[in-house]
Design a protein around this motif. Structure first.
Motif, PDB file in Angstrom:
ATOM      1  N   GLU A  97       0.845  -1.190   0.000  1.00 29.32           N
ATOM      2  CA  GLU A  97       0.000   0.000   0.000  1.00 29.32           C
ATOM      3  C   GLU A  97       0.879   1.238   0.000  1.00 29.32           C
ATOM      4  O   GLU A  97       1.879   1.302   0.710  1.00 29.32           O
ATOM      5  N   SER A  98       0.534   2.238  -0.828  1.00 32.13           N
ATOM      6  CA  SER A  98       1.208   3.516  -0.879  1.00 32.13           C
ATOM      7  C   SER A  98       2.681   3.342  -1.249  1.00 32.13           C
ATOM      8  O   SER A  98       2.971   2.753  -2.288  1.00 32.13           O
ATOM      9  N   TYR A  99       3.634   3.814  -0.402  1.00 34.60           N
ATOM     10  CA  TYR A  99       5.031   3.539  -0.752  1.00 34.60           C
ATOM     11  C   TYR A  99       5.256   2.029  -0.843  1.00 34.60           C
ATOM     12  O   TYR A  99       6.196   1.579  -1.516  1.00 34.60           O
ATOM     13  N   GLY A 100       4.402   1.250  -0.227  1.00 38.15           N
ATOM     14  CA  GLY A 100       4.481  -0.195  -0.390  1.00 38.15           C
ATOM     15  C   GLY A 100       4.304  -0.630  -1.837  1.00 38.15           C
ATOM     16  O   GLY A 100       4.776  -1.699  -2.231  1.00 38.15           O
ATOM     17  N   THR A 101       3.640   0.201  -2.675  1.00 39.52           N
ATOM     18  CA  THR A 101       3.566  -0.114  -4.105  1.00 39.52           C
ATOM     19  C   THR A 101       4.887   0.210  -4.788  1.00 39.52           C
ATOM     20  O   THR A 101       5.306  -0.495  -5.712  1.00 39.52           O
ATOM     21  N   THR A 102       5.539   1.283  -4.344  1.00 39.67           N
ATOM     22  CA  THR A 102       6.898   1.577  -4.825  1.00 39.67           C
ATOM     23  C   THR A 102       7.814   0.413  -4.477  1.00 39.67           C
ATOM     24  O   THR A 102       8.609  -0.061  -5.299  1.00 39.67           O
ATOM     25  N   ARG A 103       7.705  -0.051  -3.229  1.00 43.85           N
ATOM     26  CA  ARG A 103       8.504  -1.194  -2.773  1.00 43.85           C
ATOM     27  C   ARG A 103       8.163  -2.448  -3.580  1.00 43.85           C
ATOM     28  O   ARG A 103       9.051  -3.238  -3.906  1.00 43.85           O
ATOM     29  N   THR A 104       6.891  -2.643  -3.892  1.00 44.25           N
ATOM     30  CA  THR A 104       6.500  -3.804  -4.685  1.00 44.25           C
ATOM     31  C   THR A 104       7.239  -3.822  -6.021  1.00 44.25           C
ATOM     32  O   THR A 104       7.772  -4.859  -6.442  1.00 44.25           O
ATOM     33  N   ALA A 105       7.264  -2.673  -6.700  1.00 37.83           N
ATOM     34  CA  ALA A 105       7.977  -2.593  -7.973  1.00 37.83           C
ATOM     35  C   ALA A 105       9.462  -2.866  -7.786  1.00 37.83           C
ATOM     36  O   ALA A 105      10.083  -3.594  -8.582  1.00 37.83           O
ATOM     37  N   ALA A 106      10.047  -2.302  -6.732  1.00 31.24           N
ATOM     38  CA  ALA A 106      11.483  -2.470  -6.493  1.00 31.24           C
ATOM     39  C   ALA A 106      11.833  -3.894  -6.093  1.00 31.24           C
ATOM     40  O   ALA A 106      12.846  -4.454  -6.541  1.00 31.24           O
ATOM     41  N   VAL A 107      11.009  -4.511  -5.248  1.00 33.82           N
ATOM     42  CA  VAL A 107      11.260  -5.898  -4.836  1.00 33.82           C
ATOM     43  C   VAL A 107      11.053  -6.844  -6.016  1.00 33.82           C
ATOM     44  O   VAL A 107      11.828  -7.781  -6.221  1.00 33.82           O
ATOM     45  N   ALA A 108      10.003  -6.610  -6.800  1.00 30.77           N
ATOM     46  CA  ALA A 108       9.789  -7.429  -7.985  1.00 30.77           C
ATOM     47  C   ALA A 108      10.980  -7.342  -8.921  1.00 30.77           C
ATOM     48  O   ALA A 108      11.405  -8.345  -9.520  1.00 30.77           O
ATOM     49  N   HIS A 109      11.545  -6.142  -9.054  1.00 26.80           N
ATOM     50  CA  HIS A 109      12.742  -5.969  -9.889  1.00 26.80           C
ATOM     51  C   HIS A 109      13.904  -6.783  -9.345  1.00 26.80           C
ATOM     52  O   HIS A 109      14.612  -7.461 -10.101  1.00 26.80           O
ATOM     53  N   GLN A 110      14.100  -6.756  -8.021  1.00 27.10           N
ATOM     54  CA  GLN A 110      15.195  -7.509  -7.415  1.00 27.10           C
ATOM     55  C   GLN A 110      14.999  -9.012  -7.581  1.00 27.10           C
ATOM     56  O   GLN A 110      15.958  -9.746  -7.831  1.00 27.10           O
ATOM     57  N   LEU A 111      13.780  -9.474  -7.462  1.00 31.72           N
ATOM     58  CA  LEU A 111      13.536 -10.914  -7.490  1.00 31.72           C
ATOM     59  C   LEU A 111      13.368 -11.484  -8.895  1.00 31.72           C
ATOM     60  O   LEU A 111      13.646 -12.665  -9.120  1.00 31.72           O
ATOM     61  N   MET A 112      12.916 -10.668  -9.845  1.00 30.12           N
ATOM     62  CA  MET A 112      12.628 -11.196 -11.174  1.00 30.12           C
ATOM     63  C   MET A 112      13.576 -10.718 -12.263  1.00 30.12           C
ATOM     64  O   MET A 112      13.688 -11.371 -13.303  1.00 30.12           O
ATOM     65  N   ASN A 113      14.244  -9.568 -12.050  1.00 32.65           N
ATOM     66  CA  ASN A 113      14.995  -8.983 -13.163  1.00 32.65           C
ATOM     67  C   ASN A 113      16.436  -8.618 -12.839  1.00 32.65           C
ATOM     68  O   ASN A 113      17.250  -8.482 -13.756  1.00 32.65           O
ATOM     69  N   ALA A 114      16.771  -8.439 -11.559  1.00 37.45           N
ATOM     70  CA  ALA A 114      18.107  -7.953 -11.218  1.00 37.45           C
ATOM     71  C   ALA A 114      19.155  -9.061 -11.194  1.00 37.45           C
ATOM     72  O   ALA A 114      20.346  -8.785 -11.256  1.00 37.45           O
ATOM     73  N   THR A 115      18.728 -10.317 -11.069  1.00 38.34           N
ATOM     74  CA  THR A 115      19.663 -11.448 -11.060  1.00 38.34           C
ATOM     75  C   THR A 115      19.083 -12.554 -11.930  1.00 38.34           C
ATOM     76  O   THR A 115      17.970 -12.462 -12.430  1.00 38.34           O
ATOM     77  N   TYR A 116      19.859 -13.617 -12.122  1.00 41.43           N
ATOM     78  CA  TYR A 116      19.368 -14.772 -12.862  1.00 41.43           C
ATOM     79  C   TYR A 116      18.724 -15.804 -11.943  1.00 41.43           C
ATOM     80  O   TYR A 116      18.186 -16.806 -12.411  1.00 41.43           O
ATOM     81  N   ASN A 117      18.770 -15.570 -10.639  1.00 38.33           N
ATOM     82  CA  ASN A 117      18.147 -16.486  -9.674  1.00 38.33           C
ATOM     83  C   ASN A 117      16.734 -15.990  -9.379  1.00 38.33           C
ATOM     84  O   ASN A 117      16.426 -15.535  -8.282  1.00 38.33           O
TER      85      ASN A 117
END
Length: 501
Positions: free
Chosen positions: A203-223
């Motif tokens: 929620e709120s900045y938690g949506t900013t965090r959602t985008a950032a965490v999704a990036h870390q887990l799905m796009n920033a590494t090959y794991n």
């Protein structure tokens, strides 16, 4: 779900100045636990309840996940509260949730929307009064369709840094996202849930965090840790869209539809419905109003007069006032001006709420009536539930809203990308690279903290697949779930989103 801070620090918008707490007092540092002595606390309680019409047995576990530095020295204790159906089923979906701030604990989503217990307060624009506050069973919790893990990043809830840990290593868009990503990986491993359907939301900045965490887990590494869905409640993704900075013409455009529905709610405008007026305001804002603002001081004569008349119709403000504001009314001025003739201000988190200031002069309200109208009840409820209901033992103060936003590192890239924060492209990348990823966007009509048109604008940009985004709207504000009808609707909307995988 929150005035002396920068727009960035207010992005989540739960925070009103009196609710802020210092993250660490000087003597707290001296008393901090020594890393070698730190023993994580874990408490599990077996419970049952009826959710979505189904009787569910579940385990409620509140515990600390210890994150260490590269040398293996513990530096962070992250508290998670998980609700897992029993008997355990690894094929069931699991949903990871957090609030925002940065600096907000999960109290709002846990005790207001999706947890098995909730605090029952008026959701009609009046304050929550004095204790005791009813803490009741929540049939709208999501345990019939998904297990739930609420995460409090350090500086929120009971989570905290350990020993000599440096806040700069954890308080920032990317630092925070990396930490939360690690907590999620650990939970999946510890609970045997690597192949479960997975949802991530905030929620709120938690949506900013959602985008950032999704990036870390799905796009920033090959794991990769892939998700089936992202749940964005009261979204803030492109921070320029709401930055009330002189010269930024985007903010008046994205705020106008919120001003229109608020004026309608308080009888200062006329329209058939909030939905119809919002759509009319969207089209005028992105068309004639945007064109007019981009002309700057070249907008003169009858063209200017025509824009002023329409702006008065949408906002409920006088043409005289609008001219004095050069056709650009900031939200803070709007809160004060709309009902000045009644001696009232309107809320920021939820503009249905009204407050009475010390006097009726001035440009902005003394405080946000939609925050002080709910904060005491939620604080009491989360402490009662986690300490007494689930048995978590600590002398720490639960940080519903802490002050870590003032220490936050908002940088995510090079010079140009740091001109302002925009994490929407990360959502676009995640969707392009995961054909099974869908996005649910839930917005309240009366939310100025994260206006609905700003969220729509951010997610309509180039590179973001539009056919897998679903928008839902509610008749309240930032924390739409405080209104009973909207809590039920939000719950059903999320249920349908999860079931549709």
């Amino acid at each position: 779900m929150k005035s002396g801070l920068s727009f960035m620090a207010l992005a989540l918008a739960f925070a009103a100045p009196p609710a802020l707490h210092a993250q660490d007092k000087p003597d707290d540092k001296a008393k901090a636990e020594k890393p070698a002595d730190y023993e994580p606390q874990i408490r599990t309680t077996k419970l049952s309840g009826t959710f979505g019409g189904q009787r569910i047995n579940y385990a409620a576990t509140i515990g600390e996940t210890i994150i260490s530095n590269k040398e293996g020295v513990p530096e962070v204790a992250v508290v998670t509260t998980s609700y897992v159906k029993e008997p355990r089923d690894p094929s069931r979906p699991v949903t990871f949730l957090f609030n925002g701030g940065p600096g907000s604990g999960t109290v709002w989503l846990m005790m207001g929307a999706f947890g098995p217990k909730r605090v029952a307060i008026p959701g009609t624009g009046v304050d929550d009064g004095a204790p005791p506050y009813p803490i009741v069973d929540n049939p709208d919790a999501l345990l019939d369709v998904t297990d739930i893990v609420f995460i409090d990043p350090p500086g929120t809830g009971f989570s905290h840094l350990i020993g000599k840990a440096d806040p700069e290593d954890y308080y920032g868009v990317t630092q925070d996202a990396k930490l939360v990503a690690e907590v999620i990986r650990r939970w999946l491993a510890d609970n045997g849930r690597w192949n479960s359907p997975k949802y991530l939301g905030g929620e709120s900045y938690g949506t900013t965090r959602t985008a950032a965490v999704a990036h870390q887990l799905m796009n920033a590494t090959y794991n990769d840790v892939a998700f089936n869905g992202l749940i964005l409640i009261s979204a803030v993704l492109d921070f320029a869209a709401g930055a009330d900075t002189p010269g930024n013409e985007l903010s008046p455009i994205t705020n106008l539809p919120s001003m229109a529905v608020t004026a309608l709610y308080h009888g200062k405008a006329q329209a058939a419905s909030p939905e119809a007026f919002a759509e009319e305001a969207r089209q005028w804002a992105i068309g004639p109003y945007a064109t007019a603002l981009l002309k700057g001081q070249k907008l003169q004569g009858e063209e200017r007069a025509a824009i002023r008349r329409e702006l008065a119709r949408f906002t409920g403000l006088s043409e005289t006032y609008l001219e004095q504001a050069d056709l650009r009314v900031t939200p803070a001025r709007f809160y004060k001006e709309l009902l000045r003739d009644r001696g009232l201000t309107v809320g920021r988190l939820d503009s249905r709420y009204t407050g009475k200031d010390y006097d009726s002069a001035g440009e902005s309200p003394d405080n946000d009536p939609s925050f002080y109208g709910i904060d005491a009840s939620y604080t009491a409820a989360i402490n009662s539930w986690l300490r007494d209901g689930l048995g978590f033992k600590t002398t720490r103060e639960y940080q519903s809203i802490s002050g870590i936003g003032s220490q936050w590192d908002w940088r995510i890239g090079g010079r140009d990308s740091n001109a302002y924060l925009n994490v929407a492209p990360w959502i676009g990348q995640a969707m392009r690279e995961n054909s099974g990823l869908r996005v649910l966007v839930a917005q309240g009509w009366y939310d100025f903290a994260t206006p609905f048109f700003a969220a729509e604008y951010a997610l309509s940009r180039t590179g973001i697949p539009q056919d897998r985004i679903r928008y839902t709207y509610y008749g309240a504000g930032h924390m739409m779930y405080i209104r009973d009808e909207d809590r039920r609707k939000l719950s059903e909307d999320v249920r349908a989103f999860i079931r549709a995988r």
